[in-house]
Design an enzyme around this catalytic site. Sequence first.
Site: not given
Ligand code: NAP
Length: 498
Positions: A244-246, A191, A400, A301, A267, A249
């Site tokens: 994605g976000s903590t 997804k 962040e 990230c 991650e 996660g």
């Molecule tokens: P996000 O809001 O956590 O979303 C990540 C993914 O999760 C998206 O596909 C999102 O779908 C989905 N999602 C949201 N709510 C969900 C739920 N309740 N159940 C299942 N899936 C759900 O993160 P983001 O804003 O896209 O990305 C930024 C974050 O990613 C930052 O915190 C960044 O640090 C982190 N990141 C970490 C790494 C690493 O390797 N450590 C690498 C890159 C990014 P939608 O798009 O539909 O909301």
Amino acid sequence: MLDKTKNDWKSLAAGLKIEGRAFINGRYQGALAGGTRATVNPANGQQLTDVANCGVEDADRAVQVARATFASGIWASMSPADRKTVLIRWAELIEDNADEIALLECLDVGKPIADTAGVDVPSAIRTIRWSGEAIDKAYDQIAPTPRDCLALIQRLPLGVVAAIVPWNFPLSTTAWKLAPSLATGNSVILKPASNTPLSALRIAGLASDAGLPDGVLQVLPGSGGSLGRHLALHDDIDGLTFTGSTEVGKQLMQYSGASNLKRTFLELGGKSPNIVFADSNLEKAAMFAAIAVFYNGGQTCTAGTRLIVEESIREKFVEMVVAQSRKWMPGDPLDPSTAMGPMIDAAQLKTVADYVEIGQQEGASLMAGGKQVMEESGGSYYEPTILDDVNNNMRVAQEEIFGPVMSVIGFKDAEEAVAIANDSIYGLAGAVWSNNINTAHRVAAAVRVGTMGINNYFGGDMTVPFGGFKQSGNGRDKSMHAFDDYTELKTTWIEFDA
Ligand code: NAP
């Protein structure tokens, strides 16, 4: 591809055919309920195309297909050497279509074309090729048992894996998840983030062209809160891999516990320390301090958002970094000379601008940036921004921001630098700059992060694992360590008649 001009890319973009349908059982198809959602170019706010808005019924169908394909053994029981051949062919097809995929990623994410063509696409190719190359060299084990026994320790695929990825590095994170999960024989449902599904959809078709059997890989665009949540709570999914976000996660861990305890690898976010000592190469350190936080508009990230600098050089060093920051003024992502593009959307820009305001209210000094620019473009562009006089307790040092904002914090000695670096809920990455080998090693060893640079930032490649300590996650992408996240260890104990 890197010799193209802005006009070349613009005319390629004008003729681009964009696939927005979901990919299930080896073919593109609309969402079962027929819904679509617009995907927008962050550079100008204009719609790129309609994308299938998959819901729970599409998820259930994809899980059924993936389960049946896994059970058939068509991929899971294929020899590793044959899986390798398919993955390498897939990498070649991505290479053959590199310009188109780099363009899709640029338009969908707002990333500069120089980055998507020069970094994201080559990195995805290398990830898939490397995992393919590695899988027929990954030996299992025989335990040191008595001579009348033989104990095999084998790695077996988890089964059906769901992968959920973010919008900031859509292609790279997709490759980091798909390459090892497919190499180890799983059937996978990916997804992508709602606002950046295009590169994943495109490469799914190329996987089929490369010979990946139907039903091994499905890509479902749709909302995290409904589709993503449903996948994470699904009782017939064996593993979940997430970037994605903590905050999300933590929810996914709860969903795993509330359903079938699917293996869940995360991650997550970061607030990474970049520690600069007075005895380092200050020119190089200043250049990398800017790269560390302004690359990808700070939507990274591992961004080195906390510049922790020795007090004796602080004033001079901040001036050097301010000078570097001017090279990162945002521009049109289709211009090959652009270093930084727009924020992903207006909401992200507002978050960034609010944090800059909050930082100043908390006592930080604005040394550079702090303004939205290029408003006439229709995109959400923000200047590279530096906040000095930051104290590690401030929100701009703890939270962040996910934008081009650096927080500068001073330190007196190595112990204080390490204490500041470790005073964070995160532990993803960091770096230390010093020409004293003892200082550099001592500090690098003491900082609790998954990846630490000494006299570099963003160092690393496919040969090393990537992941976080603390609330930055628990999984590892890249290298052969990534195979651990997609396999179960099975023991077979055999006894002989003596
Ligand atoms: P996000 O809001 O956590 O979303 C990540 C993914 O999760 C998206 O596909 C999102 O779908 C989905 N999602 C949201 N709510 C969900 C739920 N309740 N159940 C299942 N899936 C759900 O993160 P983001 O804003 O896209 O990305 C930024 C974050 O990613 C930052 O915190 C960044 O640090 C982190 N990141 C970490 C790494 C690493 O390797 N450590 C690498 C890159 C990014 P939608 O798009 O539909 O909301």
